[in-house]
Design an enzyme around this catalytic site. Structure first.
Site, PDB file in Angstrom:
ATOM      1  N   PHE A 128      15.545  50.732  34.227  1.00  0.00           N
ATOM      2  CA  PHE A 128      16.309  50.810  35.471  1.00  0.00           C
ATOM      3  C   PHE A 128      16.239  49.427  36.143  1.00  0.00           C
ATOM      4  O   PHE A 128      15.160  48.846  36.247  1.00  0.00           O
ATOM      5  CB  PHE A 128      15.709  51.902  36.367  1.00  0.00           C
ATOM      6  CG  PHE A 128      16.519  52.185  37.593  1.00  0.00           C
ATOM      7  CD1 PHE A 128      17.583  53.067  37.536  1.00  0.00           C
ATOM      8  CD2 PHE A 128      16.233  51.569  38.794  1.00  0.00           C
ATOM      9  CE1 PHE A 128      18.341  53.336  38.668  1.00  0.00           C
ATOM     10  CE2 PHE A 128      16.986  51.825  39.926  1.00  0.00           C
ATOM     11  CZ  PHE A 128      18.047  52.712  39.856  1.00  0.00           C
ATOM     12  N   ASP A 199       6.927  54.524  34.986  1.00  0.00           N
ATOM     13  CA  ASP A 199       7.839  54.937  36.044  1.00  0.00           C
ATOM     14  C   ASP A 199       8.283  56.367  35.747  1.00  0.00           C
ATOM     15  O   ASP A 199       8.890  56.641  34.707  1.00  0.00           O
ATOM     16  CB  ASP A 199       9.042  53.988  36.114  1.00  0.00           C
ATOM     17  CG  ASP A 199       9.881  54.236  37.369  1.00  0.00           C
ATOM     18  OD1 ASP A 199      10.029  55.415  37.750  1.00  0.00           O
ATOM     19  OD2 ASP A 199      10.402  53.261  37.944  1.00  0.00           O
ATOM     20  N   LYS A 225      14.674  62.536  43.834  1.00  0.00           N
ATOM     21  CA  LYS A 225      15.397  63.031  42.653  1.00  0.00           C
ATOM     22  C   LYS A 225      15.016  64.501  42.423  1.00  0.00           C
ATOM     23  O   LYS A 225      15.328  65.343  43.259  1.00  0.00           O
ATOM     24  CB  LYS A 225      15.118  62.102  41.482  1.00  0.00           C
ATOM     25  CG  LYS A 225      15.770  60.729  41.715  1.00  0.00           C
ATOM     26  CD  LYS A 225      15.441  59.697  40.669  1.00  0.00           C
ATOM     27  CE  LYS A 225      16.216  58.406  40.958  1.00  0.00           C
ATOM     28  NZ  LYS A 225      15.740  57.263  40.182  1.00  0.00           N
ATOM     29  N   ARG A 373      27.110  60.784  32.976  1.00  0.00           N
ATOM     30  CA  ARG A 373      25.755  61.338  33.036  1.00  0.00           C
ATOM     31  C   ARG A 373      25.766  62.651  33.807  1.00  0.00           C
ATOM     32  O   ARG A 373      26.250  62.711  34.934  1.00  0.00           O
ATOM     33  CB  ARG A 373      24.810  60.339  33.708  1.00  0.00           C
ATOM     34  CG  ARG A 373      23.356  60.757  33.628  1.00  0.00           C
ATOM     35  CD  ARG A 373      22.420  59.704  34.172  1.00  0.00           C
ATOM     36  NE  ARG A 373      22.506  59.611  35.619  1.00  0.00           N
ATOM     37  CZ  ARG A 373      21.642  58.922  36.385  1.00  0.00           C
ATOM     38  NH1 ARG A 373      20.663  58.235  35.817  1.00  0.00           N
ATOM     39  NH2 ARG A 373      21.770  58.893  37.684  1.00  0.00           N
TER      40      ARG A 373
HETATM   41  C1  LIG Z   1      15.829  56.008  40.757  1.00  0.00           C
HETATM   42  C2  LIG Z   1      14.909  54.996  40.177  1.00  0.00           C
HETATM   43  C3  LIG Z   1      14.317  54.010  40.968  1.00  0.00           C
HETATM   44  C4  LIG Z   1      14.693  53.904  42.440  1.00  0.00           C
HETATM   45  O1  LIG Z   1      13.947  52.985  43.152  1.00  0.00           O
HETATM   46  P1  LIG Z   1      14.123  52.929  44.740  1.00  0.00           P
HETATM   47  O2  LIG Z   1      13.108  51.959  45.173  1.00  0.00           O
HETATM   48  O3  LIG Z   1      13.923  54.314  45.256  1.00  0.00           O
HETATM   49  O4  LIG Z   1      15.520  52.488  45.033  1.00  0.00           O
HETATM   50  C5  LIG Z   1      13.426  53.136  40.374  1.00  0.00           C
HETATM   51  N1  LIG Z   1      13.141  53.220  39.052  1.00  0.00           N
HETATM   52  C6  LIG Z   1      13.696  54.156  38.259  1.00  0.00           C
HETATM   53  C7  LIG Z   1      13.340  54.225  36.819  1.00  0.00           C
HETATM   54  C8  LIG Z   1      14.611  55.059  38.792  1.00  0.00           C
HETATM   55  O5  LIG Z   1      15.191  55.975  38.016  1.00  0.00           O
END
Ligand SMILES: *Cc1c(COP(=O)(O)O)cnc(C)c1O
Length: 414
Positions: A128, A199, A225, A373
């Site tokens: 991400f 993560d 989420k 998705r």
């Molecule tokens: C959704 C997501 C984020 C989001 O980070 P924010 O700091 O909340 O914007 C980070 N890493 C992954 C892998 C995600 O899926």
């Protein structure tokens, strides 16, 4: 391929669903089929009540006394302890604070200071984006003290040299939904003397995670989420207890201090996971997350996973049956055991298809460069809805509804 899938068989499946009663605990707009709970979970009814209580009573009437009287000050640790069992952690190993991006910064920096002499962070270029950008920002800040190296979970061994301090991967890939072998990769990373950081943004609340069985070092993850904490809900940090004394994070704010209310003139880290806290918690938002997590806990993460696997498999079967020849190609693992709680299909017109589907009341999302998705939040979705969603997708594909200029205009948020 399942035999005789009909809407009626799926209605029967809903009636037999042990999680059926949880759907009523969410606010579900009439006619909307929401396949995006992996980006922003739906609103739990309990949160509507909770926000009123925390705003009108705790803030409006009790004001600053609420830090003590309503336990606001313990909220980060209390909410963390509630998330802990969902991710295979002990209650004192998780804290809720800040965003996933900021938490990753704190954890990466902590890992570097715990491995003096090593200056490399390994991450996945396909991770991400914020996970890559944050590591880039830390490397820029530290200059010679830090360097990035890219590898994937499949090529990690070649990247593991004695200069690697930490490896940062997602447990479930935000595009493909592939689940990584957390225990296997963690073991290889640690054998090379580095720390393993995970993560869990696309895992927490949908898939049981076993951080301590895998002996993971650190983890971060999202609250908005599958945990349904609401837009911009705070995120969490896990740190294995064995690291609590050695870890030092750079955003050394006053609420991560050993004695914040002594107002001393030097920073001294709190003991335990609390040292990962920086400043004042967003009380309203964190209270909602705490309320929402309790619903996931009550539903049971193992039962949620069973339903999620059944649903993503059903979705794939339905799309492949109903939309055969439409050019939608499965780009997620076919094996449910290796697949998280969403499914992606590749199609050159992915963006327009997602918009056309939305115009028919089915919300999914688009992920560049060409992926449709569809997220499955098992706590509130029904099997019959998946039938209806795919019927609408079939209409979009058969009638080439996506081929209209209004569906080709890119919005700010995709
Ligand atoms: C959704 C997501 C984020 C989001 O980070 P924010 O700091 O909340 O914007 C980070 N890493 C992954 C892998 C995600 O899926």
């Amino acid at each position: 391929m399942p035999q005789q899938l009909t809407r009626e068989t799926l209605i029967a499946k809903d009636l037999a669903d042990p999680l059926r009663r949880f759907r009523d605990q969410f606010v579900i707009p009439e006619g909307l089929i929401y396949l995006d709970g992996n980006s922003l979970g739906m609103l739990p009814r309990a949160c509507v009540e909770r926000v009123q209580q925390v705003v009108e009573h705790e803030w409006g009437e009790t004001l600053i006394s609420s830090w003590n009287d309503h336990g606001w000050i313990e909220l980060p640790l209390r909410a963390g302890a509630k998330i802990a069992p969902l991710i295979g952690a002990q209650a004192d190993e998780v804290v809720v604070c800040d965003s996933t991006s900021i938490n990753l910064f704190k954890v990466l920096a902590s890992a570097l200071t715990m491995r003096p002499g090593r200056r490399v962070i390994v991450t996945n270029k396909e991770n991400f984006p914020t996970d890559v950008y944050i590591a880039e920002g830390l490397a820029r800040l530290l200059g010679n003290g830090c360097e990035l190296r890219f590898a994937t979970p499949d090529t990690i061994d070649a990247a593991l040299a004695d200069d690697v301090a930490a490896v940062s991967f997602s447990h479930v890939d935000y595009k493909s939904a592939r689940i990584e072998d957390m225990a296997g990769i963690t073991a290889r990373v640690q054998r090379a003397g580095a720390l393993a950081i995970w993560d869990l943004s696309h895992s927490a609340g949908a898939i049981p995670v076993d951080l301590n069985v895998a002996q993971a070092d650190f983890a971060v993850g999202c609250g908005y989420k599958y945990l349904n904490g609401g837009p911009g809900a705070p995120a969490f940090i896990f740190a294995a207890r064995r690291h609590h004394d050695a870890m030092r994070q750079p955003l050394s704010g006053w609420l991560g201090h050993a004695t914040p209310f002594a107002f001393g003139s030097h920073y001294e880290p709190a003991s335990g996971i609390a040292r990962m806290i920086t400043g004042t918690p967003p009380v309203v938002s964190m209270s909602l997350l705490e309320t929402a997590v309790a619903i996931i806990t009550e539903a049971g993460i193992e039962r949620l996973r069973e339903k999620s696997k059944a649903m993503t498999s059903l979705l794939i079967d339905l799309v492949e049956q109903q939309c055969a020849g439409s050019g939608l190609d499965l780009a997620s693992p076919r094996d449910a055991e290796r697949r998280g709680s969403h499914v992606i299909f590749a199609h050159p017109e992915g963006y327009a298809i997602v918009q056309a589907l939305k115009a028919r009341g089915v919300v999914g999302d688009f992920r560049a460069p060409h992926f449709v998705r569809l997220g499955i939040a098992p706590i509130y979705l029904s099997y019959a809805e998946l039938w209806d969603a795919v019927a609408r997708l079939k209409t979009v594909m058969d009638a080439r509804e996506w081929n209209q200029s209004r569906f080709r205009v890119r919005a700010a948020v995709t």
